[in-house]
Design a protein around this motif. Sequence first.
Motif, short mmCIF file in Angstrom:
data_model
loop_
_atom_site.label_atom_id
_atom_site.label_comp_id
_atom_site.label_asym_id
_atom_site.label_seq_id
_atom_site.Cartn_x
_atom_site.Cartn_y
_atom_site.Cartn_z
N UNK A 26 0.67 -1.22 -0.07
CA UNK A 26 -0.10 0.13 0.00
C UNK A 26 0.91 1.19 -0.14
N UNK A 27 2.10 1.33 0.56
CA UNK A 27 2.96 2.35 0.74
C UNK A 27 4.46 2.07 0.52
N UNK A 28 4.99 2.83 -0.38
CA UNK A 28 6.44 2.61 -0.52
C UNK A 28 7.24 3.85 -0.54
N UNK A 29 8.54 3.63 0.03
CA UNK A 29 9.04 4.91 0.33
C UNK A 29 10.59 4.65 -0.31
N UNK A 30 11.10 5.99 -0.72
CA UNK A 30 12.26 5.88 -1.43
C UNK A 30 13.32 6.95 -0.46
N UNK A 31 14.79 6.48 -0.73
CA UNK A 31 15.64 7.38 -0.11
C UNK A 31 16.94 7.31 -0.74
N UNK A 32 17.64 8.57 -0.89
CA UNK A 32 19.01 8.39 -1.23
C UNK A 32 19.80 8.43 0.03
N UNK A 33 20.69 7.45 0.26
CA UNK A 33 21.28 7.08 1.72
C UNK A 33 22.54 7.77 1.58
N UNK A 34 23.34 7.89 0.67
CA UNK A 34 24.81 8.14 0.63
C UNK A 34 24.91 9.25 -0.66
N UNK A 35 25.91 10.08 -0.22
CA UNK A 35 26.49 10.80 -1.52
C UNK A 35 27.22 10.01 -2.39
N UNK A 36 27.31 10.50 -3.56
CA UNK A 36 28.00 9.76 -4.62
C UNK A 36 29.62 9.98 -4.61
N UNK A 37 30.26 9.29 -5.15
CA UNK A 37 31.80 9.40 -5.28
C UNK A 37 32.13 9.75 -6.95
N UNK A 38 33.03 10.25 -7.11
CA UNK A 38 33.49 10.62 -8.58
C UNK A 38 34.85 9.92 -8.74
N UNK A 39 34.91 9.00 -9.85
CA UNK A 39 36.03 8.06 -10.02
C UNK A 39 36.88 8.71 -11.43
N UNK A 40 38.01 9.01 -11.40
CA UNK A 40 38.80 9.68 -12.70
C UNK A 40 39.59 8.26 -13.12
N UNK A 41 39.32 8.10 -14.20
CA UNK A 41 40.23 7.07 -14.88
C UNK A 41 40.87 7.62 -15.79
N UNK A 42 42.38 7.65 -15.90
CA UNK A 42 43.12 8.38 -16.59
C UNK A 42 43.51 7.57 -17.94
N UNK A 43 43.49 8.41 -19.15
CA UNK A 43 43.99 7.50 -20.36
C UNK A 43 45.62 6.88 -20.05
#
Length: 442
Positions: free
Chosen positions: A146-163
Motif C-alpha cells: 500500500x505504501x512505498x518509500x524511497x531514499x538516497x542514503x549516501x552521497x556519490x563519489x566520482x572516479x577519474x580513470x586516466x588515459x
Amino acid sequence: MRSVFVVILVLVVAVAFDLGLLAGAMLALSGLMLVSRFLARSWIANLEATRDCNRTEAEIGQSIAFVTTLRNCGRLPIAWVLIEEMLPRAAITSRPPRIEVKGRRLAVAMLGPLGRKTLNYQLHFTMRGYYQVGPLVLETGDLFGLHRRFRIATDPVYVVVYPKVVPLPGYDLASRRPIGEIKLTHRLFEDPTRIAGVRAYQPGDPLNRVHWAATARTGTLHSKVYDASTIAGATILLDFHRDAYPARNEPGRSELAVTTAVALANAVSLMGQPVGLMTNGRDAAERVRQRDEIAWRQPGLGSDRAAIHRTAAMREDDDRLRPLIVPVGRGPETFARIREVMARVELSDALSFDRLVIEVESRMPRDATVVAILAQVTPETAEALGRLKRQGFAVSVVLLAFDEIERIDGAGPLIAQGLAVRAVSDENELHGFCELQFVTPL
C-alpha cells in the motif's frame, strides 16, 4: 492520499446508509493503512548507510573495491528493503562496456533491530572517463504494497580513470626537434651549439663569444651569432566536436584522439619543452549536478524508481560554450593537468573547431608548434588552420583516418593549405609517429 480519500468517502456513505458490514471493513482498512504508512515511514527513516572505497583514481584496466554498509538504527525490524548502488547506465550498457561490475551492487535484505547488511563489489574500468558511483538508493514499504518509500542514503563519489600514456619512440629526443623546425619570432633563447654567423665585436660581448678564426683572418674582433632554439614547445588543438565522430566508429575514434593528445603531450614534456592543450570538448566534471545534501536524505524524493533515478543521476546536458584550456607550461605538473583534462573530456556539440581556433588564437604562443588533432576535415577547419600558418604559426596536423579513402579525403584540403599531415589509424601507429608523414608540403 487519493486512496485515503476514497476510503473515507466510502466510510461516510456506509455510515449514512447504515451499512454496518461495509463500515466495519472500511474502518479495518483505514487502520491497516495507518499502520502501513507508519511502518513505511519508520523503516525508511531508520536506515543509515556508508560507503568505503580504497581510492578514486585509476588507470585503464584497474579495479576499485567498494564496501557499502546499511544499518537499521531503529528498534523495529524491517521486513524488506531494496538496496541499489547507482552506476552510469551508458557506461555499463555500452558495447564494449566502459565499466564491468564484479560482485553485487543490488540486493533485497531483511534487517532485524539494529541489524546491518553489507554489499561488496568491484568496478573494473576498461576505458578512461569520469564516472559517478552512487548514490545508494533505498526502497522499502509495508507488506501489503500500500505504501512505498524511497531514499538516497549516501552521497556519490566520482572516479577519474586516466588515459593510457603511449610512448613515442619515433620522436628523436636527442635532436630536440620532435615537432618540426620553426623560426622563432622572439629570440628569447639561443642555442650555443648552432652558429648562425658572425658580426663585428660589440662592447660587452663575453670572450667565449669571440670568433677567433674570423678575428685572425680580418684583423678585427668578431663575435659569433647563435641561432635561436629550434623548438619552443607545442600547443595541442583537439577537435572533440560530436559531428566529427560518427557513431559507427565510436568510441574507438574518440579514444584514439585522446590517446594521441596524451602521447604527444608526454613526448614534448619529457624533452623539457613547454606544452599546452586546447579543445572544444566538454568537461564531465562540470555536469555534476549541484544538490542540497539535506534534501537528498529526505524520504519521498520520487513516486517511483524511475523518478528517483532521474533525481540522483548525473546530468547529461551541458551548455558550455567556452573551450577547455590547459595553459602552456613546462614540467610534470603541466602534463598531469593535461592528462586529467583528457580523462574527463567528452564530445560536445557547442563549439565547432574553426570557432575554437578563433577563440584561442590570442592565447597560443607564436613560437610553439600548433599540433591539431582532427577526426574530420571540413573546409572551415582547413581554412582556419591555413590562416594560422599564414599568420606565422608552425602548424602540423594529426589526422585520425581508419582507411585510405578517409586519409585522402581528409588530407587533401589540409595539403592545399600547405600543412604537414600525419595520418593515424590505430594506437600501434603512434609508436612510429615521426614516420607517418603523409605529404611534405612545398
